[in-house]
Design a protein around this motif. Structure first.
Motif, PDB file in Angstrom:
ATOM      1  N   GLY A  20       0.869  -1.150  -0.121  1.00 12.98           N
ATOM      2  CA  GLY A  20      -0.116  -0.090   0.029  1.00 12.98           C
ATOM      3  C   GLY A  20       0.790   1.238  -0.116  1.00 12.98           C
ATOM      4  O   GLY A  20       0.740   2.095  -0.845  1.00 12.98           O
ATOM      5  N   ASP A 102      -3.341  -4.256  -6.127  1.00 13.28           N
ATOM      6  CA  ASP A 102      -2.668  -4.511  -4.868  1.00 13.28           C
ATOM      7  C   ASP A 102      -3.192  -5.411  -3.971  1.00 13.28           C
ATOM      8  O   ASP A 102      -4.192  -5.675  -3.478  1.00 13.28           O
ATOM      9  N   ARG A 147      -7.313  -2.074  12.460  1.00 16.52           N
ATOM     10  CA  ARG A 147      -7.515  -3.185  11.298  1.00 16.52           C
ATOM     11  C   ARG A 147      -7.705  -4.694  12.448  1.00 16.52           C
ATOM     12  O   ARG A 147      -6.850  -4.742  13.402  1.00 16.52           O
TER      13      ARG A 147
HETATM   14 MG    MG Z   1      -2.225  -2.994   2.076  1.00 14.49          MG
END
Ligand code: MG
Ligand code: UP5
Length: 204
Positions: A20, A102, A147
């Motif tokens: 990322g 990605d 996350r």
């Molecule tokens: Mg990522």
């Protein structure tokens, strides 16, 4: 959409390898549209009324690969809407689109399906480093990322899935000479310098 109008580059690498981070820089310098499969899944999970919310949550926490139908549909939709209203930069204005995909494909069935029914990638950027480095980065990010897979237990499961399920995809593309491997252990800027050299050679 017309596959001839787009160039697709897959960006692969273990959890926390820097996919990322490097994609963000490539967007700024090369006009790519960046589509992270993981981000699309997290968005879909949070979308009110999504049929797949619970399934996605469970798979992500367990570090397992969500069934390909779901992910490919999300990618196709995102690609179509990008083509319908393209980013306003020079690359896209010239009628040629560039996507960074990605974190996908990370299982052989996804690779076969996407190559056959959506579009073939031009090449694969593969970020490689050690699990010790990945673990350190993910635990650090976990302090603020929110996350629910940035915890020791999920991270270990993600590593296992990466080795068993996703590395075969990298090796598969390697056999056809498509893989550009970059050591992502050094600092972000150092890694990006190497990425740019490879990009400039391949994008012209
Ligand atoms: Mg990522
Ligand atoms: N950082 C980055 N580069 C650094 C560097 N060179 N030096 C020092 N620090 C560096 O980076 C991670 C962290 O490290 C950040 O804090 C960054 O600042 C630092 P990041 O760029 O976010 O790494 P990235 O490789 O993108 O890590 P990510 O955690 O996003 O990778 P994953 O592959 O684990 O996550 P993803 O979102 O792709 O997938 C999550 C889950 O979704 C999967 O486990 C799976 O369950 C599911 N999924 C599917 O089911 N199917 C799919 O097709 C895709 C995902």
């Amino acid at each position: 959409f017309d596959p001839k109008k787009v160039k697709v580059i897959f960006v692969l690498g273990g959890p926390g390898a820097g996919k990322g981070t490097q994609c963000e820089r490539l967007v700024a310098d090369y006009g790519f549209k960046h589509l992270s499969a993981g981000d699309l899944l997290r968005e879909e999970r949070n979308r009110p009324g999504s049929t797949y919310g619970e399934l996605i949550t469970e798979y992500i926490k367990e570090g397992k690969i969500v069934p390909q139908e779901v992910t490919i549909k999300l990618l196709e939709n995102a690609m179509s809407s990008t083509l319908a209203s393209p980013p306003s930069n020079e690359v896209w204005s010239n009628g040629q689109g560039r996507f960074l995909i990605d974190g996908f494909p990370r299982k052989m069935d996804q690779a076969f399906k996407f190559d056959a029914s959506v579009v073939k990638s031009s090449f694969v950027l593969f970020f490689a480093t050690t699990e010790a480095i990945l673990l350190e980065r993910l635990l650090e990010r976990g302090k603020t990322s929110g996350r629910d897979d940035d915890n020791k237990e999920s991270i270990v499961k993600r590593f296992r899935t990466f080795e068993e399920t996703s590395m075969p995809v990298v090796d598969y593309y390697r056999k056809s000479g498509k893989v550009v491997e970059i050591d992502s252990s050094p600092a972000i800027d150092v890694v990006y310098e190497k990425v740019k050299v490879e990009m400039d050679q391949r994008l012209g």
